[in-house]
Design a protein around this motif. Structure first.
Motif, short mmCIF file in Angstrom:
data_model
loop_
_atom_site.label_atom_id
_atom_site.label_comp_id
_atom_site.label_asym_id
_atom_site.label_seq_id
_atom_site.Cartn_x
_atom_site.Cartn_y
_atom_site.Cartn_z
N GLU A 10 -19.68 -75.86 -42.45
CA GLU A 10 -18.22 -74.77 -42.62
C GLU A 10 -18.75 -73.23 -42.18
N ARG A 58 -16.77 -73.70 -39.20
CA ARG A 58 -15.13 -74.16 -39.77
C ARG A 58 -14.63 -72.41 -39.79
N ASN A 100 -8.63 -73.03 -39.69
CA ASN A 100 -8.40 -74.67 -39.51
C ASN A 100 -7.80 -74.93 -41.34
N THR A 133 -12.94 -83.09 -45.12
CA THR A 133 -13.36 -82.41 -45.53
C THR A 133 -14.26 -83.26 -46.66
N TYR A 163 -17.46 -81.01 -42.18
CA TYR A 163 -16.09 -81.75 -41.57
C TYR A 163 -16.11 -82.42 -40.53
#
Length: 487
Positions: A316, A319, A348, A359, A412
């Motif tokens: 995260e 991300r 994203n 995810t 992810y």
């Protein structure tokens, strides 16, 4: 081979020099030949939306050096165990040193774009590498290609769009090239080239069969740039008797293929909290090695990198740090950004919603979704995170400053492949850009420049490919313009 009877038929078009391809080398060859008084026709198989080859979506800069002597020394060192003929080294060094002067002779302003230093500073001659020169100091955004295309259009040069070259025409089997067969609007064109044909059709990165055979990369290749590089020119030259060189050399990067896009997206997260894992869920390489344009330093020597697909795992924190595929504000290059106009979401989230990025709340769950062994992936991430805490990657020697943990959920993943920027190999040529057969004999009337027949046998630095295209395109244009049907 075209039958002898074909020469009794009327040609559809006649010119002195026929250039196949409207990218950097093609523009350079066409401009040079025209300025020397030759009539010129350029064939471009793509439409107006997709024209321009890889030059259009590249950084659009060429390298500068302190002297041709230093450039030659550096090129010899970069070639390593794949040495080049010395006449080619000398012509390349002299001609690349004239690129800026030639661009300025077209009425185009040039300026230093950046001085990043050499990518291979330990090699002899690297101290002569200065940096990048661009049109007005610009980087990317189609500036160089549009400037050269305008220079072509300002001259009495006919550019035939959506015209695909099919086969070279030779005066006799293995003899001089006197023209070619092309297809346009569903019709066949026979085009006479009194002085010669310049192949500037780019590489073979879009041809999955050739990529498998010559580069050893399976599946469907992910391609960064134009879809024009399908190896057409290489196959035509081979049929005419050409030898090949540098077919195992390329420039690749980390990239992903997504639905509805022919080209891939460059994966270059601004935060380095990520790893690459193979199908067994384990890391297989240093994800951020010391790299040049296509080669990475692995176990003391430079090897092609990356060369196989894997799965990209991040967290995260990465991300939220910004788009994992950079936009024009960070990296103004690439087909999907410049031609297709795609803008990657800053967090994203759009791409996650599209299903391009998978995810899950845990590493174990993520492994199940992407088809990896959950225990293996958990152990891989745990081991990597320990390396981050210790500041030492005992597996692959990743630099301590790049070791950022993958610890903040959700997590992810996406599958990526070695995204091919361009290939280097094609018909072997001499220092005059003349294509030669397997015995070193010149195939009269046939020339090659650009990525279809790149100078580089192994390592290459930034700005090298564009410099090569401009320089050898001029060599090909000069040689073809001065040739004759009997030479």
């Amino acid at each position: 081979m075209i039958s002898d009877e074909a020469f009794d038929e009327e040609w559809d078009l006649v010119t002195d020099v026929l250039v196949v391809g409207f990218g950097g080398a093609g523009c350079s060859a066409a401009i040079t030949a025209s300025d020397l008084g030759a009539s010129v026709i350029v064939l471009e198989k793509m439409d107006e939306h997709r024209q321009g080859g890889n030059l259009r979506v590249s950084g659009g800069v060429w390298f500068s050096s302190t002297s041709p002597e230093k450039s030659a020394e550096y090129l010899r060192a970069l070639s390593g165990d794949f040495p080049l003929p010395e006449p080619i080294v000398q012509v390349w060094a002299e001609e690349t040193s004239k690129n800026t002067e030639w661009i300025e002779s077209l009425g185009l302003p040039t300026a230093v774009q950046s001085t990043p230093g050499p990518e291979y500073p330990e090699l002899p001659g690297s101290d002569g590498y200065v940096g990048y020169i661009g049109i007005g100091g610009a980087f990317g955004r189609e500036v160089l290609w549009r400037s050269l295309a305008q220079a072509v259009n300002d001259r009495p040069i006919d550019v035939l769009m959506e015209t695909r070259a099919v086969e070279l025409i030779q005066a006799s089997p293995g003899g001089r090239v006197v023209g070619l067969v092309a297809e346009r609007d569903g019709k066949t064109l026979r085009i006479r080239a009194r002085n010669g044909v310049v192949l500037a059709t780019g590489g073979f990165e879009n041809n999955s069969e050739m990529v498998r055979d010559y580069l050893g990369i399976g599946g469907e290749p992910v391609v960064w740039g134009s879809q024009a590089g399908t190896g057409d020119g290489i196959k035509m030259a081979m049929k005419a008797g050409a030898d090949l060189w540098h077919m195992d050399n390329m420039m690749s990067a980390v990239g992903i293929r997504v639905p509805d896009f022919d080209s891939g997206f460059l994966f270059d997260p601004q935060r380095l909290g990520y790893v690459f894992v193979g199908r067994d869920g384990t890391r297989f390489a240093n994800e951020v090695p010391h790299m040049g344009h296509g080669q990475a330093l692995v176990s003391g020597s430079y090897e092609l990198f990356p060369t196989k697909p894997s799965i990209f795992i991040f967290d995260e924190a990465t991300r939220k740090h910004g788009p994992v595929c950079p936009n024009l504000d960070l990296w103004p290059v690439g087909y999907n950004l410049l031609v297709e106009g795609y803008v990657w979401s800053q967090d994203n989230s759009v791409e996650i919603d599209k299903g391009w990025i998978q995810t899950a709340d845990s590493i174990r769950e993520l492994a199940t979704i992407v088809g990896l062994d959950p225990t293996a992936l958990e152990e891989t991430i745990e081991r990597y995170n320990r390396s981050c805490a210790e500041g030492r990657d005992e597996q692959f020697g990743r630099s301590p400053e790049t070791l950022l943990p993958i610890s903040e959920g959700p997590f992810y993943a996406c599958t990526w492949g070695p995204m091919l920027g361009w290939t280097n190999g094609g018909p072997r040529r001499n220092e005059h850009a003349e294509v030669v057969d397997p015995f070193g004999q010149v195939i009269g009337g046939l020339y090659a420049a650009g990525n279809i027949s790149s100078t580089y046998s192994w390592c290459k630095d930034g700005g090298f490919h564009i410099a090569d295209a401009l320089a050898m395109g001029r060599v090909a244009g000069r040689r073809a313009s001065s040739a004759s049907a009997t030479s």
